[in-house]
Motif scaffolding. Structure first.
Motif, PDB file in Angstrom:
ATOM      1  N   HIS A  56       0.834  -1.201   0.000  1.00  0.00           N
ATOM      2  CA  HIS A  56       0.000   0.000   0.000  1.00  0.00           C
ATOM      3  C   HIS A  56       0.869   1.251   0.000  1.00  0.00           C
ATOM      4  O   HIS A  56       2.110   1.156   0.039  1.00  0.00           O
ATOM      5  N   ARG A 197      -1.337   6.557   8.066  1.00  0.00           N
ATOM      6  CA  ARG A 197      -2.357   5.990   8.960  1.00  0.00           C
ATOM      7  C   ARG A 197      -3.491   5.328   8.169  1.00  0.00           C
ATOM      8  O   ARG A 197      -3.710   5.638   6.998  1.00  0.00           O
ATOM      9  N   ASN A 198      -4.202   4.475   8.875  1.00  0.00           N
ATOM     10  CA  ASN A 198      -5.378   3.785   8.358  1.00  0.00           C
ATOM     11  C   ASN A 198      -6.432   4.836   7.952  1.00  0.00           C
ATOM     12  O   ASN A 198      -6.726   5.755   8.725  1.00  0.00           O
ATOM     13  N   ARG A 200      -9.599   4.654   7.650  1.00  0.00           N
ATOM     14  CA  ARG A 200     -10.862   4.619   8.395  1.00  0.00           C
ATOM     15  C   ARG A 200     -10.675   4.830   9.889  1.00  0.00           C
ATOM     16  O   ARG A 200     -11.625   5.124  10.606  1.00  0.00           O
ATOM     17  N   ASP A 201      -9.427   4.606  10.372  1.00  0.00           N
ATOM     18  CA  ASP A 201      -9.148   4.789  11.795  1.00  0.00           C
ATOM     19  C   ASP A 201      -7.724   5.331  11.941  1.00  0.00           C
ATOM     20  O   ASP A 201      -6.765   4.570  12.056  1.00  0.00           O
ATOM     21  N   LYS A 205      -1.832   2.536  12.238  1.00  0.00           N
ATOM     22  CA  LYS A 205      -1.150   2.727  10.950  1.00  0.00           C
ATOM     23  C   LYS A 205      -1.835   1.954   9.834  1.00  0.00           C
ATOM     24  O   LYS A 205      -2.570   1.005  10.090  1.00  0.00           O
ATOM     25  N   MET A 206      -1.595   2.374   8.600  1.00  0.00           N
ATOM     26  CA  MET A 206      -2.103   1.640   7.433  1.00  0.00           C
ATOM     27  C   MET A 206      -1.337   0.315   7.356  1.00  0.00           C
ATOM     28  O   MET A 206      -0.126   0.303   7.521  1.00  0.00           O
ATOM     29  N   SER A 207      -2.059  -0.801   7.152  1.00  0.00           N
ATOM     30  CA  SER A 207      -1.432  -2.125   7.158  1.00  0.00           C
ATOM     31  C   SER A 207      -1.955  -2.973   6.028  1.00  0.00           C
ATOM     32  O   SER A 207      -3.142  -2.912   5.711  1.00  0.00           O
ATOM     33  N   ALA A 210      -4.637  -5.412   7.582  1.00  0.00           N
ATOM     34  CA  ALA A 210      -5.891  -4.938   8.202  1.00  0.00           C
ATOM     35  C   ALA A 210      -7.071  -5.544   7.439  1.00  0.00           C
ATOM     36  O   ALA A 210      -7.001  -5.725   6.214  1.00  0.00           O
ATOM     37  N   THR A 215      -9.369   0.528   4.214  1.00  0.00           N
ATOM     38  CA  THR A 215      -8.506   1.234   5.163  1.00  0.00           C
ATOM     39  C   THR A 215      -7.188   1.669   4.543  1.00  0.00           C
ATOM     40  O   THR A 215      -6.407   2.371   5.169  1.00  0.00           O
ATOM     41  N   ARG A 216      -6.914   1.181   3.319  1.00  0.00           N
ATOM     42  CA  ARG A 216      -5.600   1.468   2.705  1.00  0.00           C
ATOM     43  C   ARG A 216      -5.752   1.698   1.203  1.00  0.00           C
ATOM     44  O   ARG A 216      -6.721   1.236   0.589  1.00  0.00           O
ATOM     45  N   SER A 233     -12.460   8.670   3.372  1.00  0.00           N
ATOM     46  CA  SER A 233     -11.555   8.571   4.539  1.00  0.00           C
ATOM     47  C   SER A 233     -12.099   9.433   5.685  1.00  0.00           C
ATOM     48  O   SER A 233     -12.748  10.457   5.463  1.00  0.00           O
TER      49      SER A 233
END
Ligand code: ATP
Ligand code: MG
Length: 340
Positions: A56, A197-198, A200-201, A205-207, A210, A215-216, A233
Motif C-alpha cells: 500500500h 495511517r489507516n 478509516r481509523d 497505521k495503514m497495514s 488490516a 482502510t488502505r 476517509s
C-alpha cells in the motif's frame, strides 16, 4: 605531503559514517540518515517486506521508494520477501535464516522478548496467550539481518527497538563465537515522513493485513478506487485544512500522504489549500496520488504479465543471497562447534 594527507582524509571519510538526525514533521527525532558523501563502500544493507497482502502507499512512502533510491548508492543490498514471518506462502528459499534464528534463540532470555512493545500489544489482544512464532519473530528478524552481516537497515521508527535488540544479540553471539563475527548494525531512515495511517481509523497505521481494504490505498488500485477511498476517509467536523496530527489525525494523515506524493512540506500544502474545505482538499490529495501511482501501476501490470521474467529475477536474487548466507552460516556453525 598535503596531497598525501588529503588522500588519507578521503579514505577515512569513506570509512567513517556521518549521520544526520532525522526529524519528523513535529520535530521529533525519528532516526538517522547517511550523508551520501560519507557512505562506506563496504556497507551491507538488509531490508524486507512481508507477503501478507498487496503493498500500500504506506509501504511505498515508508520503504519501497527509499529502497529504490538506496540502489543508486554504494554497498551491497539484500531486499527480501520475509515469507517465514507469514504462514500464507511456502517457506523461504534460504533455510539458513531459520538455522541462525534457532542458534540465536538458544541465547535469548525469554524475559528479554517479553518486554518488547509489539509482543505486549499482541498479548493485550490475544485470548490464548499468543503464538510462539509471534513471540520469537524479533529473533528471526535479527537472524535475517545477521545472516548477511548487514551493517545498515532502512527501518521505520517502530522497528528501531528491534535494531537495538539485534545489536544486543549480535554481541551475545560474538561472545559465544569468541570473535567479533557480526558487525554493529545501524538503522538508516529517509525519513522525514511519519507513519501513514489507516484511512478509516487514523489512530492506527495503514497495514496490508488490516481486515478491510477500504482502510488502505493499494499500489494496484485503479484511479477510481483511489479517489473513492480518499473521499470516504475519516476526517473531522472542521473544514479548514491544517496540520495537527494530535488533534486532527484524519486530515493530517491526508496532508502526510499529499506531502509524500508531491515532495511539498505540510506548510506548503496548507498554504496551497487555503480556502478549500476537506471535501475539496480530498480531490487534490487523490490527484497527487494518482499522478504518481498510475504509471507505476501500468509498469506493475506489464511486469506481472511476464511471469518467466519475474521468476528468473527471484531465482537470480535468491542464488546470490544464498551464496552469502551459506558461507556465513558455515562459519557460525564451525565456531559453535557444530561441524562433524
Ligand atoms: P503487515 O500488516 O502484514 O505487518 P505492513 O503493511 O505493516 O504489513 P510490512 O511488510 O510489515 O508491512 O512492512 C514493510 C515495510 O513498510 C517496513 O519497512 C515498514 O516499516 C513499512 N511500513 C509498513 N506500514 C507502513 C505505514 N503505514 N507507513 C509507513 N511505512 C510503513
Ligand atoms: Mg508490519
Amino acid at each position: 605531503m598535503q596531497l598525501k594527507r588529503l588522500g588519507i582524509m578521503q579514505r577515512l571519510l569513506r570509512k567513517v559514517p556521518v549521520y544526520l538526525k532525522c526529524l519528523n514533521k513535529n520535530k521529533q527525532k525519528i532516526g538517522v540518515r547517511f550523508i551520501s558523501s560519507s557512505i562506506p563502500e563496504d556497507r551491507v544493507i538488509f531490508s524486507g517486506i512481508q507477503p501478507t497482502g498487496v503493498p500500500h502507499i504506506g509501504n511505498y512512502l515508508g520503504a519501497i521508494k527509499y529502497w529504490v533510491s538506496l540502489q543508486q548508492e554504494p554497498g551491497k543490498i539484500f531486499y527480501s520477501i520475509v515469507d517465514l514471518h507469514s504462514i500464507t506462502i511456502p517457506r523461504s528459499d534460504i533455510p539458513e535464516h531459520t538455522l541462525l534464528s534457532w542458534a540465536i534463540g538458544c541465547v535469548v532470555p525469554v524475559n528479554r522478548l517479553k518486554i518488547l512493545p509489539q509482543w505486549q500489544e499482541r498479548m493485550k489482544q490475544s485470548k490464548d496467550g499468543g503464538h510462539i512464532g509471534t513471540f520469537t519473530y524479533p529473533v528471526l528478524q535479527s537472524a535475517d539481518i545477521l545472516l548477511y552481516k548487514a551493517t545498515h537497515i532502512p527501518v521505520g521508527e517502530d522497528q528501531l527497538i528491534h535494531i537495538n535488540l539485534t545489536n544486543e544479540l549480535a554481541q551475545v553471539m560474538n561472545r559465544r563465537l569468541l570473535k567479533p563475527f557480526f558487525p554493529r548494525v545501524h538503522s538508516i531512515s529517509t525519513s522525514t515522513s511519519t507513519r501513514i495511517r489507516n484511512l478509516r481509523d487514523p489512530s492506527v497505521k495503514m497495514s496490508k493485513s488490516a481486515y478491510s481494504e477500504q482502510t488502505r490505498i493499494e499500489l494496484t488500485d485503479s484511479d477510481d478506487h483511489i479517489w473513492r477511498k480518499i473521499r470516504r476517509s475519516v476526517t473531522d467536523c472542521t473544514s479548514e485544512i491544517a496540520y495537527d496530527p494530535e488533534n486532527r489525525p484524519g486530515v493530517s494523515n491526508l496532508i502526510e500522504i499529499h506531502c509524500g506524493f508531491s515532495n511539498l512540506t505540510p506548510d506548503e500544502v496548507c498554504a496551497d489549500a487555503k480556502g478549500l474545505d476537506t471535501g475539496q482538499y480530498k480531490r487534490v490529495v487523490a490527484d497527487a496520488v494518482i499522478t504518481v501511482l498510475a504509471p507505476l501501476r501500468q509498469r506493475f501490470h506489464r511486469l506481472r504479465n511476464d511471469e518467466g521474467h519475474l521468476k528468473s529475477v527471484l531465482k537470480n536474487g535468491a542464488d546470490r543471497a544464498r551464496e552469502v548466507a551459506v558461507a556465513n552460516w558455515e562459519c557460525v556453525r564451525r565456531l559453535l562447534g557444530l561441524c562433524a
